[in-house]
Write a protein that holds these residues in place. Structure first.
Motif, PDB file in Angstrom:
ATOM      1  N   GLN A  37      34.854 -17.538  70.517  1.00 22.41           N
ATOM      2  CA  GLN A  37      34.340 -16.415  69.728  1.00 22.41           C
ATOM      3  C   GLN A  37      34.835 -15.106  70.326  1.00 22.41           C
ATOM      4  OE1 GLN A  37      30.167 -16.664  69.059  1.00 22.41           O
ATOM      5  NE2 GLN A  37      30.117 -14.968  67.617  1.00 22.41           N
ATOM      6  N   VAL A  38      35.510 -14.289  69.515  1.00 21.57           N
ATOM      7  CA  VAL A  38      36.031 -12.999  69.983  1.00 21.57           C
ATOM      8  C   VAL A  38      35.882 -11.963  68.881  1.00 21.57           C
ATOM      9  CG1 VAL A  38      37.710 -14.006  71.575  1.00 21.57           C
ATOM     10  CG2 VAL A  38      38.380 -13.530  69.227  1.00 21.57           C
ATOM     11  N   SER A  39      35.944 -10.700  69.271  1.00 21.70           N
ATOM     12  CA  SER A  39      35.981  -9.576  68.334  1.00 21.70           C
ATOM     13  C   SER A  39      37.234  -8.775  68.610  1.00 21.70           C
ATOM     14  CB  SER A  39      34.741  -8.692  68.495  1.00 21.70           C
ATOM     15  OG  SER A  39      33.572  -9.412  68.197  1.00 21.70           O
ATOM     16  N   THR A  45      45.085  -8.234  69.452  1.00 17.89           N
ATOM     17  CA  THR A  45      45.623  -9.559  69.723  1.00 17.89           C
ATOM     18  C   THR A  45      44.695 -10.344  70.635  1.00 17.89           C
ATOM     19  OG1 THR A  45      46.917  -8.795  71.625  1.00 17.89           O
ATOM     20  CG2 THR A  45      48.002  -8.768  69.465  1.00 17.89           C
ATOM     21  N   GLN A  46      44.775 -11.659  70.524  1.00 18.08           N
ATOM     22  CA  GLN A  46      44.014 -12.564  71.387  1.00 18.08           C
ATOM     23  C   GLN A  46      44.819 -13.826  71.604  1.00 18.08           C
ATOM     24  OE1 GLN A  46      40.832 -12.362  72.966  1.00 18.08           O
ATOM     25  NE2 GLN A  46      41.645 -14.229  73.915  1.00 18.08           N
ATOM     26  N   GLN A  47      44.995 -14.191  72.866  1.00 15.44           N
ATOM     27  CA  GLN A  47      45.660 -15.443  73.186  1.00 15.44           C
ATOM     28  C   GLN A  47      44.641 -16.577  73.197  1.00 15.44           C
ATOM     29  OE1 GLN A  47      49.141 -16.177  73.928  1.00 15.44           O
ATOM     30  NE2 GLN A  47      48.212 -18.178  73.477  1.00 15.44           N
ATOM     31  N   PHE A  48      44.856 -17.575  72.372  1.00 15.56           N
ATOM     32  CA  PHE A  48      44.021 -18.772  72.362  1.00 15.56           C
ATOM     33  C   PHE A  48      44.770 -19.913  73.047  1.00 15.56           C
ATOM     34  CE2 PHE A  48      42.246 -16.397  68.801  1.00 15.56           C
ATOM     35  CZ  PHE A  48      40.876 -16.560  69.002  1.00 15.56           C
ATOM     36  N   ALA A  95      37.567 -14.290  60.674  1.00 18.78           N
ATOM     37  CA  ALA A  95      38.617 -15.289  60.504  1.00 18.78           C
ATOM     38  C   ALA A  95      38.295 -16.513  61.354  1.00 18.78           C
ATOM     39  CB  ALA A  95      39.973 -14.714  60.899  1.00 18.78           C
ATOM     40  N   THR A  96      38.732 -17.667  60.885  1.00 19.18           N
ATOM     41  CA  THR A  96      38.575 -18.902  61.642  1.00 19.18           C
ATOM     42  C   THR A  96      39.938 -19.357  62.119  1.00 19.18           C
ATOM     43  OG1 THR A  96      36.638 -19.555  60.360  1.00 19.18           O
ATOM     44  CG2 THR A  96      37.768 -21.280  61.587  1.00 19.18           C
ATOM     45  N   VAL A  97      40.109 -19.392  63.431  1.00 17.87           N
ATOM     46  CA  VAL A  97      41.338 -19.878  64.039  1.00 17.87           C
ATOM     47  C   VAL A  97      41.122 -21.328  64.453  1.00 17.87           C
ATOM     48  CG1 VAL A  97      42.849 -19.672  66.048  1.00 17.87           C
ATOM     49  CG2 VAL A  97      42.129 -17.623  64.812  1.00 17.87           C
ATOM     50  N   ALA A 110      37.840 -25.133  66.478  1.00 20.46           N
ATOM     51  CA  ALA A 110      37.966 -23.812  65.855  1.00 20.46           C
ATOM     52  C   ALA A 110      37.324 -22.722  66.690  1.00 20.46           C
ATOM     53  CB  ALA A 110      37.348 -23.832  64.461  1.00 20.46           C
ATOM     54  N   ALA A 111      37.796 -21.513  66.472  1.00 18.99           N
ATOM     55  CA  ALA A 111      37.224 -20.316  67.079  1.00 18.99           C
ATOM     56  C   ALA A 111      36.962 -19.296  65.992  1.00 18.99           C
ATOM     57  CB  ALA A 111      38.173 -19.736  68.124  1.00 18.99           C
TER      58      ALA A 111
END
Length: 597
Positions: A37-39, A45-48, A95-97, A110-111
């Motif tokens: 979970q991120v905002s 950008t976010q590295q998953f 959004a769902t990643v 998922a995140a």
């Protein structure tokens, strides 16, 4: 749940080992995404990371809201899991990643990503038919021409154009920026500004009423573009033309109509909206959404085109109708980009469009013969086509390549309605042995209804030259009275496509059903199954649509399509059906066709 589903999935995986989407989920395989979970701010950008357990194959497919690789309005994600939020979202959203294990496509993790709305707020300038280009551009002293405004305003500015007729060509060559924001060209609230091309020439040889050349962070919203005509094969008029390179371009809610070539041979061209990536730097982060393109006389060209070095783009929620050639097309290998490796529209999303009355039967450039696709991928790759309604085109949806040695590849066509096409519903493979073909494409959960209205003998699903490694599954094919369901007329020792779990029927019942395989006709499903070595769970039965006269192609209670689809995983099936309902039930069952009951 049907006990044979995993067994059949294993068999299909063995037959189609190069298509990772059909490998079954194994109980020991798990995948975990981090963080969960991120905002993010706009453009953040976010590295998953994804950790796969229980398999030596650590590869995953990354999706955003069920779309492999995401899309500009959803946010995009790289093969390594780097998510980039949209730069200009009009409102905050979640959004769902998802990471899907390639070793076991039914296994996902998922995140949740909370994406903030754009906060850009630049100055506003004004244009009106009563203005003057020597004025200040304020609300009380507007400019007269759109061109002057777009040549003058700084990054982040909005140009509001009052309602009225503007007889000019507009070329946009400077850009907004990620820090200052978009340059936005928009009709004034509650009004419609019309760019009218009556009497205007085509000074650059190929030019739009609005042309974006090497421009980034530009929006064009809510304009009407009309009446631009050429009488010469060397002069090509367009409604909107995007060329060169550029990123973060949005074309929204415009009405483009009556763009015309009067040349009645194959050398005459006109376009409603065309994107040509002609530089080594691609056109990217492109949104074409909510536009209407109609009554275009395009000659040998198309209504809406994405061509060449264009990546990470979407064509969504547009209405394309009553035109004399192709509705929506993604093109590769035409020599548009400077090198072959870049000359291919890729990483695209064609979704939620309504396309109808697309035919070349009144087009002299095609000798008045039916050959216009509703949606066409001609040499593109890694494109998702979903939730479209394609009605009364010559060919509903086609995946092929017109260039020898090149293919359309890795395209997924899912959850679409294709009905009343003049020639065929869905077609794969090149139109001749001398052109390219279709490779590694997936066509699942579509509903095809009474296509080949001209009874040309092309049928519901047509397979032509140079098709390989393709999958056709979970579709409903409801043929008209001629009853032709599958038309594979090219004789080949290698199956061009694997067919599984499709439901067949005709308007004249089961007795009219027929299939063509290796250019031989079969009049029973059992005979077709034996000849094609496919459709082991295929079914010849009435799908029990709600109505075949309206038509309403949702499934009635008791339909043999309900809970009878083969679950191929999120990357193949998508998150939602045609109506926006979740594609799978809580138990993992799916229906055949475009609707989930």
């Amino acid at each position: 749940m049907r006990t044979l589903s995993v067994v059949r999935a294993v068999a299909l995986a063995a037959m189609m080992s190069s298509l990772c989407v059909v490998t079954p989920a194994m109980a020991a395989v798990t995948v975990a995404v981090s963080p969960t979970q991120v905002s993010l701010p706009a453009n953040g950008t976010q590295q998953f990371t994804a950790t796969v357990s229980g398999s030596s194959d650590q590869n995953v497919t990354w999706l955003v809201n069920g779309v492999p690789g995401g899309a500009p309005s959803l946010g995009s994600i790289s093969a390594s899991g780097l998510y980039t939020a949209p730069a200009g979202a009009p409102a905050s959203f979640t959004a769902t990643v998802t990471a899907q294990a390639e070793a076991a496509p039914l296994v996902t993790s998922a995140a949740s990503v909370a994406v903030a709305a754009s906060t850009y707020s630049g100055a506003v300038y004004y244009v009106a038919t009563t203005g003057s280009d020597s004025a200040s551009g304020s609300a009380t002293a507007p400019w007269r021409t759109i061109q002057h405004a777009m040549s003058t305003v700084p990054a982040g500015a909005t140009v509001e154009v009052a309602g009225g007729m503007y007889n000019e060509l507009v070329t946009i060559t400077h850009s907004g920026s990620a820090t200052a924001g978009y340059i936005t060209l928009v009709s004034a609230p509650g009004q419609t500004a019309t760019l009218d091309g009556t009497g205007l020439g085509v000074p650059q040889g190929q030019q739009g009423l609005i042309t974006l050349q090497n421009a980034s962070y530009v929006r064009v919203i809510g304009l009407q573009l009309q009446n631009y005509t050429s009488n010469s094969s060397s002069l090509v008029p367009l409604g909107i033309y995007i060329t060169g390179s550029g990123d973060h371009i949005e074309i929204r809610n415009n009405h483009i109509h009556n763009i015309v070539t009067t040349v009645q041979t194959s050398s005459g061209d006109a376009f409603g909206l065309a994107v040509y990536g002609t530089a080594t730097t691609p056109i990217s982060d492109l949104i074409i959404d909510g536009n209407e393109l109609d009554h275009l006389t395009t000659g040998y060209s198309e209504s809406l085109t994405v061509n060449g070095n264009v990546q990470n783009w979407q064509v969504t929620n547009n209405r394309v109708h009553d035109n004399d050639n192709i509705g929506i097309v993604a093109i590769g290998f035409e020599g548009t980009a400077p090198t072959t490796s870049l000359d291919q529209a890729r990483n695209g999303w064609i979704a939620g469009n309504t396309v109808y009355n697309i035919t070349s039967t009144n087009n002299p450039a095609y000798n008045n013969q039916p050959g216009a696709d509703g949606i066409y991928v001609d040499g593109g790759t890694h494109i998702t086509i979903e939730w479209n309604n394609v009605k009364a085109a010559d060919l509903g949806i086609e995946l092929a390549s017109e260039h020898s040695g090149h293919d359309t590849s890795y395209v997924t066509v899912r959850n679409n309605l294709v009905l009343y096409s003049n020639v065929t519903g869905i077609s794969i493979g090149g139109y001749a042995s001398t052109v390219g073909g279709t490779d590694h494409c997936t066509i699942v959960n579509n509903t095809l209804f009474e296509n080949d209205a001209l009874q040309s003998g092309s049928g519901e699903f047509q397979i032509q030259y140079h098709a390989s490694n393709n999958l056709f599954a979970n579709n409903i094919l409801y043929a008209n009275s001629q009853g032709l369901l599958i038309n594979s007329f090219v004789v080949s020792s290698t199956p061009p496509v694997s067919l599984e779990d499709d439901l067949f029927y005709t308007s004249d019942g089961v007795s009219a059903a027929n299939w063509l395989w290796n250019n031989k006709t079969y009049t029973s499903l059992i005979a077709f199954q034996k000849a094609s070595q496919s459709e082991s769970n295929g079914l010849l039965a009435d799908p029990l649509f709600r109505s075949t006269t309206t038509p309403d192609l949702q499934l009635s209670a008791g339909s043999p399509a309900i809970n009878q689809g083969l679950n191929l995983g999120l990357a193949a099936e998508g998150a939602y059906d045609y109506a926006g309902s979740p594609r799978t039930t809580s138990s993992g069952l799916i229906d055949r066709g475009a609707y989930q009951n």
